[in-house]
Design an enzyme around this catalytic site. Structure first.
Site, short mmCIF file in Angstrom:
data_model
loop_
_atom_site.label_atom_id
_atom_site.label_comp_id
_atom_site.label_asym_id
_atom_site.label_seq_id
_atom_site.Cartn_x
_atom_site.Cartn_y
_atom_site.Cartn_z
N ARG A 1 71.42 53.45 29.52
CA ARG A 1 70.14 52.80 29.73
C ARG A 1 70.25 51.40 29.14
O ARG A 1 70.96 51.19 28.16
CB ARG A 1 69.01 53.57 29.04
CG ARG A 1 68.82 55.01 29.53
CD ARG A 1 67.71 55.70 28.75
NE ARG A 1 67.47 57.06 29.22
CZ ARG A 1 68.07 58.14 28.70
NH1 ARG A 1 68.94 58.01 27.70
NH2 ARG A 1 67.80 59.34 29.18
N LYS B 1 67.12 58.74 24.23
CA LYS B 1 65.72 59.11 24.06
C LYS B 1 65.58 60.30 23.11
O LYS B 1 66.41 61.20 23.11
CB LYS B 1 65.10 59.46 25.42
CG LYS B 1 64.89 58.25 26.33
CD LYS B 1 64.18 58.66 27.61
CE LYS B 1 63.90 57.44 28.49
NZ LYS B 1 63.21 57.82 29.75
N HIS C 1 68.98 49.26 35.70
CA HIS C 1 68.76 50.67 36.06
C HIS C 1 69.43 51.01 37.38
O HIS C 1 69.87 52.15 37.58
CB HIS C 1 67.27 50.98 36.12
CG HIS C 1 66.95 52.41 35.82
ND1 HIS C 1 67.19 52.99 34.59
CD2 HIS C 1 66.44 53.39 36.59
CE1 HIS C 1 66.83 54.26 34.62
NE2 HIS C 1 66.38 54.53 35.82
N ARG D 1 72.86 51.88 36.57
CA ARG D 1 72.92 53.23 36.00
C ARG D 1 72.90 54.27 37.11
O ARG D 1 73.63 55.25 37.08
CB ARG D 1 71.73 53.43 35.04
CG ARG D 1 71.61 54.81 34.39
CD ARG D 1 70.55 54.73 33.31
NE ARG D 1 69.93 56.00 33.03
CZ ARG D 1 70.37 56.90 32.14
NH1 ARG D 1 71.49 56.65 31.48
NH2 ARG D 1 69.71 58.02 31.92
N HIS E 1 70.35 63.03 29.98
CA HIS E 1 69.14 63.70 30.44
C HIS E 1 68.97 65.01 29.69
O HIS E 1 69.90 65.82 29.64
CB HIS E 1 69.19 63.99 31.94
CG HIS E 1 69.05 62.76 32.79
ND1 HIS E 1 69.41 62.73 34.12
CD2 HIS E 1 68.57 61.53 32.49
CE1 HIS E 1 69.16 61.52 34.61
NE2 HIS E 1 68.66 60.78 33.64
N TYR F 1 69.77 63.12 42.25
CA TYR F 1 71.04 62.73 42.88
C TYR F 1 71.63 63.83 43.77
O TYR F 1 72.74 63.69 44.26
CB TYR F 1 72.07 62.38 41.81
CG TYR F 1 71.64 61.26 40.90
CD1 TYR F 1 71.62 59.94 41.34
CD2 TYR F 1 71.26 61.51 39.60
CE1 TYR F 1 71.22 58.91 40.51
CE2 TYR F 1 70.85 60.48 38.75
CZ TYR F 1 70.83 59.19 39.22
OH TYR F 1 70.43 58.18 38.40
#
Length: 307
Positions: free
Chosen positions: A147, A171, A251, A254, A277, A286
């Site tokens: 990110r 995150k 992004h 990414r 994730h 995806y």
């Protein structure tokens, strides 16, 4: 009576919810359309049963209305019938248990492998400390699928555990080890030789703060390169590469990282781990790449396909 009920509902939305004129008009159009369609069942909007509403919303799909339009109209109906229930106009809410169509998740914007190659070629043409920094940023972003916030704030100690991996804090404060390509490792090594050129010179406090980051900034309060500055660097690089800067962002790169991995044989769980994730459902945007790869596999490899 339906017209009066709609008017009272809109008055409530304006007075209690502060709904804007355009919002009120959208509610009016949606409820009027449902009322018109209910005419085929012989019932009014006020009197409609759950089965009547289900018939109406099935008709929306048959008429080719989008999932988002159907969802918006169902939302209007649910608010309307909750209002009638609260006001004692009806003893029940016929829309309470209804669910709208699922909206299709938009496919992520990405780049072709050829376009990514053009970006790298443009970065390699840049000279001096700025050029080496741009190439290192691009290599880490595309090689690691980071990110942009993770990239610009990488601490200098991120390489401490193993030079072939980088420790990324994502995150929720979750750490992950991201393996790097040989070219990414070389680009970072070359950049480190000129990294001091990007450190503050006169302010000792700023120098100490910026020294902790792999990509320090001499002007940013945080001490590291900002997201906005990197987006500007990437936009300039896109122009130099002959690409549309409006279609390229950190992004998007990414997404390109994930898309290109999957199209070249990686599995979804591996990509989930590399992207950081927490849930594989996030990575499932995806799956269209996997579907195309599986189709090609069947068409190219299956014995009957070869016949």
């Amino acid at each position: 009576m339906s017209a009066r009920s709609i008017a009272l509902f809109l008055d409530m939305m304006a007075a209690e919810r502060g709904a804007a004129y355009n919002t009120l008009e959208a509610y009016r159009r949606d409820l009027d359309d449902i009322e018109t369609r209910l005419g085929a069942t012989g019932r009014s909007l006020d009197e409609a049963r759950t089965e009547d509403l289900e018939s109406v919303f099935s008709g929306l799909a048959r008429d080719g209305l989008s999932a988002s339009t159907s969802a918006r109209r169902l939302s209007a109906a649910k608010r309307f019938y909750r209002f009638l229930l609260k006001e004692g106009v009806r003893p029940d809410d016929p829309a309470a248990g209804m669910t709208g169509p699922k909206k299709a998740r938009p496919l992520p914007k990405t780049l072709s492998e050829a376009d990514v190659e053009r970006l790298f070629e443009a970065a390699e043409r840049m000279e001096g400390p700025a050029g080496l920094r741009t190439l290192a940023l691009l290599e880490l972003l595309y090689a690691g699928g980071l990110r942009v916030s993770e990239l610009v704030s990488l601490p200098l100690s991120a390489f401490a555990r193993a030079e072939r991996c980088i420790l990324v804090t994502g995150k929720g404060g979750r750490d992950r080890l991201v393996p790097l390509t040989d070219s990414a490792i070389q680009a970072v090594s070359d950049y480190k030789k000129v990294r001091e050129a990007h450190l503050p010179r006169r302010d000792h406090t700023a120098f100490r703060r910026a020294s902790a980051f792999l990509f320090p900034s001499s002007t940013a309060k945080a001490g590291h390169l900002t997201r906005e500055r990197f987006a500007q660097i990437l936009a300039d690089l896109s122009v130099s590469a002959g690409l549309d800067p409006k279609k390229i962002s950190p992004h998007v790169l990414r997404h390109a990282f994930a898309t290109h991995l999957l199209s070249n044989g990686a599995d979804l769980r591996t990509v989930q781990t590399l992207l950081g994730h927490a849930d594989v459902s996030t990575t499932e945007i995806y799956t269209h790449v996997l579907e195309e790869r599986l189709k090609s596999l069947v068409n190219d490899v299956h014995p009957l396909a070869r016949k």
